[in-house]
Design an enzyme around this catalytic site. Sequence first.
Site, short mmCIF file in Angstrom:
data_model
loop_
_atom_site.label_atom_id
_atom_site.label_comp_id
_atom_site.label_asym_id
_atom_site.label_seq_id
_atom_site.Cartn_x
_atom_site.Cartn_y
_atom_site.Cartn_z
N ASN A 151 0.20 -0.70 0.36
CA ASN A 151 0.13 -0.45 -0.30
C ASN A 151 0.68 1.65 -0.18
O ASN A 151 0.92 2.18 -0.66
CB ASN A 151 -1.52 0.38 0.85
N GLU A 249 3.51 -5.88 12.30
CA GLU A 249 2.35 -4.40 11.92
C GLU A 249 1.77 -4.45 10.82
O GLU A 249 1.50 -4.78 9.72
CB GLU A 249 3.77 -3.06 11.66
N CYS A 283 -2.74 1.59 6.25
CA CYS A 283 -4.01 1.26 7.57
C CYS A 283 -4.29 1.76 8.60
O CYS A 283 -5.35 1.25 9.66
CB CYS A 283 -2.24 -0.02 8.47
N GLU A 463 7.80 0.45 16.16
CA GLU A 463 8.95 1.01 15.56
C GLU A 463 8.49 2.36 15.21
O GLU A 463 8.24 2.99 16.05
CB GLU A 463 8.31 0.61 13.99
P1 NAD Z 1 -0.11 -9.63 2.91
O1 NAD Z 1 0.10 -9.51 3.81
O2 NAD Z 1 -0.69 -10.04 2.29
O3 NAD Z 1 1.53 -9.01 2.50
C1 NAD Z 1 2.55 -8.33 3.37
C2 NAD Z 1 3.52 -8.86 2.40
O4 NAD Z 1 3.94 -10.27 2.96
C3 NAD Z 1 4.37 -9.17 1.39
O5 NAD Z 1 5.54 -8.64 0.81
C4 NAD Z 1 3.34 -10.49 0.65
O6 NAD Z 1 4.56 -11.33 -0.32
C5 NAD Z 1 4.39 -11.46 2.20
N1 NAD Z 1 4.29 -12.37 2.90
C6 NAD Z 1 3.01 -13.13 2.50
N2 NAD Z 1 2.60 -14.66 2.43
C7 NAD Z 1 4.15 -14.34 3.59
C8 NAD Z 1 4.42 -15.62 4.17
N3 NAD Z 1 3.61 -16.57 4.48
N4 NAD Z 1 5.44 -15.97 4.57
C9 NAD Z 1 6.23 -14.76 4.91
N5 NAD Z 1 6.40 -13.04 4.08
C10 NAD Z 1 4.71 -13.50 3.71
O7 NAD Z 1 -0.29 -7.80 3.29
P2 NAD Z 1 -0.71 -6.72 1.97
O8 NAD Z 1 -1.81 -7.33 1.13
O9 NAD Z 1 0.74 -7.11 1.39
O10 NAD Z 1 -0.86 -5.35 2.75
C11 NAD Z 1 -2.15 -5.57 3.03
C12 NAD Z 1 -2.24 -5.10 4.73
O11 NAD Z 1 -0.72 -4.70 5.55
C13 NAD Z 1 -3.32 -4.43 5.03
O12 NAD Z 1 -3.70 -5.76 6.02
C14 NAD Z 1 -2.45 -3.63 6.25
O13 NAD Z 1 -3.72 -3.43 6.91
C15 NAD Z 1 -1.53 -3.57 6.74
N6 NAD Z 1 -0.52 -3.04 6.31
C16 NAD Z 1 -0.29 -2.64 7.74
C17 NAD Z 1 0.37 -0.97 7.98
C18 NAD Z 1 0.68 -1.16 9.77
O14 NAD Z 1 1.77 -0.13 9.55
N7 NAD Z 1 0.31 -1.54 10.51
C19 NAD Z 1 0.70 -0.39 7.33
C20 NAD Z 1 0.72 -0.94 5.88
C21 NAD Z 1 -0.14 -2.09 5.75
#
Ligand code: NAD
Length: 483
Positions: A151, A249, A283, A463
């Site tokens: 995002n 996060e 997020c 963080e």
């Molecule tokens: P996601 O969990 O699908 O993927 C995030 C990352 O994790 C990607 O690089 C993905 O390839 C990797 N990943 C997926 N499965 C994995 C596994 N089994 N092992 C290791 N890595 C793996 O999330 P997304 O769809 O890319 O992002 C959206 C989500 O992120 C939303 O839920 C949003 O709220 C959250 N988010 C949180 C914050 C925060 O600071 N709290 C900030 C931005 C986004």
Amino acid sequence: MMELQNLIGGEMTNPQSGQWLDNVEPATGQVFSRIPRSDAADIEAAVEAARAAFPKWSSTPFEERAACLRRWGALVAKHSEALIAAESQDNGKPVSLAQAVDIPRAQKNLEFFAGAIEHFASEAHIPGGAEFIHYTHRKPIGVVGCISPWNLPLYLFTWKIAPALAAGNCVVAKPSEVTPVTAWMLSNWAAEAGFPAGVFNVVHGLGHEAGQALVEHPKVKAISFTGGTQTGAHIARTTAGMFKKLSLELGGKNPAIIFADCDFENAISTTIRSSFANQGQICLCSSRILIEDRLYEAFRDALVAKAKRIIPGDPSDNTTKMGALVSAPHRDKVLGYIASAKEQGANVLCGGAPASAPNERCASGYFMQPTILEGLGSECNINQEEIFGPVITLQRFSSEAEAIALANDSDYGLAATIWTQDASKAHRVASQIESGIAWINCWLVRDLRTPFGGVKSSGVGREGGFEALRFFTEPQSVCIPTH
Ligand code: NAD
């Protein structure tokens, strides 16, 4: 067609499997680049390169590590136009947003942690009598994994790698496979910034392949992860018996609490931004708007009128305020939530459907109308699950206690916004909200020194500032007699 490569041991390399993934432009639905479909073999090579580089990098003076980060920041500034265009093309976000937020913040992250490591100090404890001195030696951990989402691609990527490198660790990073381009651009400039080969490695690929291999690798001592709550839970389970340090996060379902005594105009315009910025894919976006009874109708009508004026446009157009959702599956997921809301009796005040394409180039893009729903109870899945799109719900409350109860009626606890001109009430309410961050009469104002993170299902750890440097170091307590 653009072809991305991994950065391993200072070399740009193809995936060992010879497999590639298509990368789609959200505004057009067309493939515009391909990325390595890396697997455990590429992760192994990256971890070995990082391990080989660690002894020298961890003993490199902090001033030199900071200088590398500053030079990298300067390279981001120098290439900012290309990065802005790439972030917009890869993610679907308006160029104006990438220009105002993503790329300047990526530069700032690199420069901020260069400064932070210069001011980072550890403690010494000298008990009464001063016969012994106890001091804390904060050492870099070793090889660490940094995994980031789609995002805010370069913004969140740099937010992790900068403190990890500043603290003297060697990094294996896995950017989101959905938005890999700006991380790849940055990796091209690592050597020019002065990072020795192997200190910083990037491995592209799918989460359950490359990401999983990184998380499972026994020589990777810490994982900093930003992404979905389910993925975070999976990573926590995977590493439970390995005693890795974890920073998670995760997702949010953030309330905006609108009291009747708020500054109406400011509350309306900021809530529009906090709901729909980046197509609602931040997020920290507000998704549950809680409005005090006696202001409900006036606030709702003003919000809906303003939302109706947001017309999704071509992200590459400088005047566009709302772009495309990141992918077809994600758009379909968001539309699925709206269909479910309608079945459950929601009143769709505006939006609720795909938006028409802004031009011929974008005929197959993933555009959605900003959507406002009312009439659903707090227990309903639409008010409980993270939708992560341009969809908000309105609920009403009649007392401070009810507002707090509604705000806390969620498994998530990332951020909240509170709107009131009564300062005592603002502090009182903020202190009772279960969230890592509370904004009073503002939103998304960040000081990079403050702790950032969530409670409940929104994550573990913090963080930001010295919190990040503490995460990326292992404290050793040393005790020595004074005579
Ligand atoms: P996601 O969990 O699908 O993927 C995030 C990352 O994790 C990607 O690089 C993905 O390839 C990797 N990943 C997926 N499965 C994995 C596994 N089994 N092992 C290791 N890595 C793996 O999330 P997304 O769809 O890319 O992002 C959206 C989500 O992120 C939303 O839920 C949003 O709220 C959250 N988010 C949180 C914050 C925060 O600071 N709290 C900030 C931005 C986004």
